[in-house]
Design a protein around this motif. Sequence first.
Motif, PDB file in Angstrom:
ATOM      1  N   PHE A 138       0.845  -1.186   0.000  1.00  0.00           N
ATOM      2  CA  PHE A 138       0.000   0.000   0.000  1.00  0.00           C
ATOM      3  C   PHE A 138       0.885   1.241   0.000  1.00  0.00           C
ATOM      4  CE2 PHE A 138       0.601  -1.580   4.282  1.00  0.00           C
ATOM      5  CZ  PHE A 138       0.977  -0.458   5.017  1.00  0.00           C
ATOM      6  N   TYR A 139       0.273   2.371  -0.288  1.00  0.00           N
ATOM      7  CA  TYR A 139       1.014   3.627  -0.388  1.00  0.00           C
ATOM      8  C   TYR A 139       1.014   4.376   0.934  1.00  0.00           C
ATOM      9  CZ  TYR A 139       2.444   4.271  -5.228  1.00  0.00           C
ATOM     10  OH  TYR A 139       3.109   4.191  -6.421  1.00  0.00           O
ATOM     11  N   GLN A 140       2.136   5.055   1.207  1.00  0.00           N
ATOM     12  CA  GLN A 140       2.223   5.970   2.325  1.00  0.00           C
ATOM     13  C   GLN A 140       2.692   7.335   1.814  1.00  0.00           C
ATOM     14  OE1 GLN A 140       4.688   4.251   5.458  1.00  0.00           O
ATOM     15  NE2 GLN A 140       2.902   3.348   6.420  1.00  0.00           N
ATOM     16  N   CYS A 141       2.342   8.363   2.558  1.00  0.00           N
ATOM     17  CA  CYS A 141       2.723   9.735   2.218  1.00  0.00           C
ATOM     18  C   CYS A 141       3.138  10.412   3.521  1.00  0.00           C
ATOM     19  CB  CYS A 141       1.542  10.454   1.569  1.00  0.00           C
ATOM     20  SG  CYS A 141       1.780  12.224   1.342  1.00  0.00           S
ATOM     21  N   ASP A 142       4.431  10.590   3.728  1.00  0.00           N
ATOM     22  CA  ASP A 142       4.972  11.080   4.995  1.00  0.00           C
ATOM     23  C   ASP A 142       5.666  12.425   4.833  1.00  0.00           C
ATOM     24  OD1 ASP A 142       4.194   8.570   5.797  1.00  0.00           O
ATOM     25  OD2 ASP A 142       6.087   8.065   6.778  1.00  0.00           O
ATOM     26  N   ALA A 143       5.635  13.212   5.896  1.00  0.00           N
ATOM     27  CA  ALA A 143       6.442  14.435   5.981  1.00  0.00           C
ATOM     28  C   ALA A 143       7.015  14.499   7.388  1.00  0.00           C
ATOM     29  CB  ALA A 143       5.605  15.674   5.682  1.00  0.00           C
ATOM     30  N   ASP A 144       8.314  14.740   7.504  1.00  0.00           N
ATOM     31  CA  ASP A 144       8.988  14.745   8.808  1.00  0.00           C
ATOM     32  C   ASP A 144      10.024  15.852   8.881  1.00  0.00           C
ATOM     33  OD1 ASP A 144       8.433  11.823  10.274  1.00  0.00           O
ATOM     34  OD2 ASP A 144       8.291  11.747   8.096  1.00  0.00           O
ATOM     35  N   THR A 145      10.232  16.353  10.088  1.00  0.00           N
ATOM     36  CA  THR A 145      11.330  17.264  10.383  1.00  0.00           C
ATOM     37  C   THR A 145      12.246  16.569  11.389  1.00  0.00           C
ATOM     38  OG1 THR A 145       9.988  19.248  10.013  1.00  0.00           O
ATOM     39  CG2 THR A 145      11.980  19.505  11.337  1.00  0.00           C
ATOM     40  N   VAL A 146      13.487  16.365  11.008  1.00  0.00           N
ATOM     41  CA  VAL A 146      14.461  15.670  11.847  1.00  0.00           C
ATOM     42  C   VAL A 146      15.504  16.670  12.333  1.00  0.00           C
ATOM     43  CG1 VAL A 146      16.183  13.824  11.953  1.00  0.00           C
ATOM     44  CG2 VAL A 146      14.128  13.541  10.543  1.00  0.00           C
ATOM     45  N   GLY A 147      15.719  16.727  13.653  1.00  0.00           N
ATOM     46  CA  GLY A 147      16.783  17.562  14.199  1.00  0.00           C
ATOM     47  C   GLY A 147      16.315  18.808  14.901  1.00  0.00           C
ATOM     48  N   SER A 148      14.996  18.982  15.078  1.00  0.00           N
ATOM     49  CA  SER A 148      14.499  20.155  15.803  1.00  0.00           C
ATOM     50  C   SER A 148      13.685  19.695  17.002  1.00  0.00           C
ATOM     51  CB  SER A 148      13.622  21.024  14.898  1.00  0.00           C
ATOM     52  OG  SER A 148      13.033  22.074  15.653  1.00  0.00           O
ATOM     53  N   ALA A 149      14.069  20.187  18.188  1.00  0.00           N
ATOM     54  CA  ALA A 149      13.324  19.878  19.407  1.00  0.00           C
ATOM     55  C   ALA A 149      12.224  20.898  19.666  1.00  0.00           C
ATOM     56  CB  ALA A 149      14.275  19.833  20.594  1.00  0.00           C
ATOM     57  N   SER A 150      12.164  21.951  18.857  1.00  0.00           N
ATOM     58  CA  SER A 150      11.180  23.015  19.058  1.00  0.00           C
ATOM     59  C   SER A 150       9.775  22.548  18.692  1.00  0.00           C
ATOM     60  CB  SER A 150      11.549  24.239  18.211  1.00  0.00           C
ATOM     61  OG  SER A 150      10.499  25.188  18.221  1.00  0.00           O
ATOM     62  N   VAL A 151       8.795  22.915  19.522  1.00  0.00           N
ATOM     63  CA  VAL A 151       7.415  22.559  19.179  1.00  0.00           C
ATOM     64  C   VAL A 151       6.921  23.384  17.994  1.00  0.00           C
ATOM     65  CG1 VAL A 151       6.748  21.733  21.462  1.00  0.00           C
ATOM     66  CG2 VAL A 151       6.537  24.171  20.923  1.00  0.00           C
ATOM     67  N   ALA A 152       7.703  24.356  17.551  1.00  0.00           N
ATOM     68  CA  ALA A 152       7.355  25.068  16.320  1.00  0.00           C
ATOM     69  C   ALA A 152       7.328  24.098  15.148  1.00  0.00           C
ATOM     70  CB  ALA A 152       8.364  26.183  16.056  1.00  0.00           C
ATOM     71  N   ALA A 153       8.177  23.066  15.201  1.00  0.00           N
ATOM     72  CA  ALA A 153       8.173  22.051  14.140  1.00  0.00           C
ATOM     73  C   ALA A 153       6.873  21.261  14.155  1.00  0.00           C
ATOM     74  CB  ALA A 153       9.368  21.116  14.312  1.00  0.00           C
ATOM     75  N   ASP A 154       6.353  20.958  15.349  1.00  0.00           N
ATOM     76  CA  ASP A 154       5.079  20.243  15.452  1.00  0.00           C
ATOM     77  C   ASP A 154       3.935  21.116  14.944  1.00  0.00           C
ATOM     78  OD1 ASP A 154       5.974  17.793  17.162  1.00  0.00           O
ATOM     79  OD2 ASP A 154       6.767  19.523  18.221  1.00  0.00           O
ATOM     80  N   ALA A 155       3.955  22.411  15.322  1.00  0.00           N
ATOM     81  CA  ALA A 155       2.910  23.326  14.865  1.00  0.00           C
ATOM     82  C   ALA A 155       2.934  23.447  13.345  1.00  0.00           C
ATOM     83  CB  ALA A 155       3.099  24.697  15.516  1.00  0.00           C
ATOM     84  N   GLU A 156       4.139  23.502  12.782  1.00  0.00           N
ATOM     85  CA  GLU A 156       4.273  23.600  11.331  1.00  0.00           C
ATOM     86  C   GLU A 156       3.667  22.384  10.633  1.00  0.00           C
ATOM     87  OE1 GLU A 156       7.810  24.928   8.407  1.00  0.00           O
ATOM     88  OE2 GLU A 156       8.254  23.111   9.560  1.00  0.00           O
ATOM     89  N   ILE A 157       3.952  21.194  11.171  1.00  0.00           N
ATOM     90  CA  ILE A 157       3.400  19.965  10.583  1.00  0.00           C
ATOM     91  C   ILE A 157       1.879  19.999  10.622  1.00  0.00           C
ATOM     92  CG2 ILE A 157       3.142  17.483  10.943  1.00  0.00           C
ATOM     93  CD1 ILE A 157       5.779  17.896   9.749  1.00  0.00           C
ATOM     94  N   CYS A 158       1.308  20.423  11.745  1.00  0.00           N
ATOM     95  CA  CYS A 158      -0.159  20.453  11.883  1.00  0.00           C
ATOM     96  C   CYS A 158      -0.785  21.448  10.912  1.00  0.00           C
ATOM     97  CB  CYS A 158      -0.550  20.800  13.319  1.00  0.00           C
ATOM     98  SG  CYS A 158      -0.140  19.527  14.522  1.00  0.00           S
ATOM     99  N   GLY A 159      -0.186  22.638  10.787  1.00  0.00           N
ATOM    100  CA  GLY A 159      -0.699  23.620   9.847  1.00  0.00           C
ATOM    101  C   GLY A 159      -0.564  23.153   8.410  1.00  0.00           C
TER     102      GLY A 159
END
Length: 493
Positions: A138-159
């Motif tokens: 089956f297909y997957q579609c992923d996006a990840d940020t590696v190397g940032s502990a800032s929750v700004a990275a989590d907010a960016e992913i959600c937006g």
Amino acid sequence: MAKDKKQPRPKAETPKGFRDYFGQDVTERRDMLDRIAQVYHRHGFDPLETSAVETVEALGKFLPDVDRPNAGVFAWQEEAVPGGGTAGDWLALRYDLTAPLARVAAQYRNDLPSPYRRFAMGPVWRNEKPGPGRFRQFYQCDADTVGSASVAADAEICGMLADALEAVGIDRGDYLVRINNRKVLNGVLEAAQVREDQAEDVLRQIDKFDKVGREGVLALLTTGRLDDSGARIDGVGLSEAQAGPVLAFLEAKGADNAATLDNLSTAVGGSAIGAEGVDELRQIAAMLAAMGVAEDRAVIDPAVVRGLGYYTGPVFEAELTFEILDEKGRKRQFGSVAGGGRYDGLVERFTGQKVPATGVSIGVDRLLAALRAKGLAGAEVAGPVVVTVMDRDRMSDYQSMAADLRAAGIRAEVYLGNPKNFGNQLKYADKRGAPVAIIQGGDEAERGVVQVKDLILGAKIAAEASVEEWKSQPAQTEVARADLVAEVRRIIG
């Protein structure tokens, strides 16, 4: 002398747990993924394509812990392959897109920017028992940020996830990105004085909140309950006082993010890790608001308990809120189409150093099914214009017509079957979903004209028109050869 026994013919069938994708399915999936990729690209994420094959060692914890490491994956031993690697080495088809990212982040850590933002789309393989809607590829579609502990990275992913859903056609009000935090739950468990050996059981019972409600979870956390069949389900063994903070956590959703965060602060009591988790959620909510992602698109919600045994910080999922009819004609909410969160230890297995990461995975087949349910995909895709062949010796003329159409951006092909039966050519065009057929016999060629047959209008006339209208052939037009492209463009719009 006896003749050799004739070998049986192989069966023309798809292997169990796999499926074939034809034109429209492939086109719809590609178009959807292209729109998502454009969103990810605008957010500064780079595409990454990794090998379909990884070493079993690199797959690591994604594999079951067994002596023969091919349970759950399609794997083979290198020494069994001519020209293979070291004896004893195992290779496997990738199980997901996260394990390859871990390997890439470690292997190219001196070359990649840090943080490293990447998105990946492609097939993965799991050697598991197939079932309804459950396939081995089956297909997957992923996006990840590696190397940032800032929750700004989590907010960016959600937006970015909210933007991606809208880019493929999901309207605001038909989806919601819901956000929680594992640290908050850790604080709740601490406030409830849950022992370490009870934590996993508590997590499992929390996950049943949507199904059994408050009283059901209370029973499961304490003395147990009877299921629908009358069978006894043992409880975790907490006291009602211990269960209190857990229930307060599950019921902390308020009228808005501010109220929810206040309720979560109360639920974690004096736990430091819990307070840290609430503060991270508060920061994410503020950043989403600054990005223009309102609470009708992304919201803090303690009911998100997916993957809490795996994620270490913020956790989120995208849920489609519109209703569809199930196979029995009952209305139900479509449900989740994406999920993700913050996870540690991604690269640590390779380097020994902790590298924070956060990411999201979209269920490709599930999101495509949602688009079809909303009428945003699944429509018939027009086939190519078919240039019919009336004279084998004039194949170059027919190829020239198709080339002119293609040069104008119109999909076109020349019929390459046996041209003897013209009716079969039109049947072929119909099977291809062709909107137009081009016809030029010797007489038309001498006069420098072609017949342009509107197959869509023709089918409509055949079904609805009177005999007189049908005989008048309004669906077929004679035009100059030089006007072929313009006439086809007029017909197909």
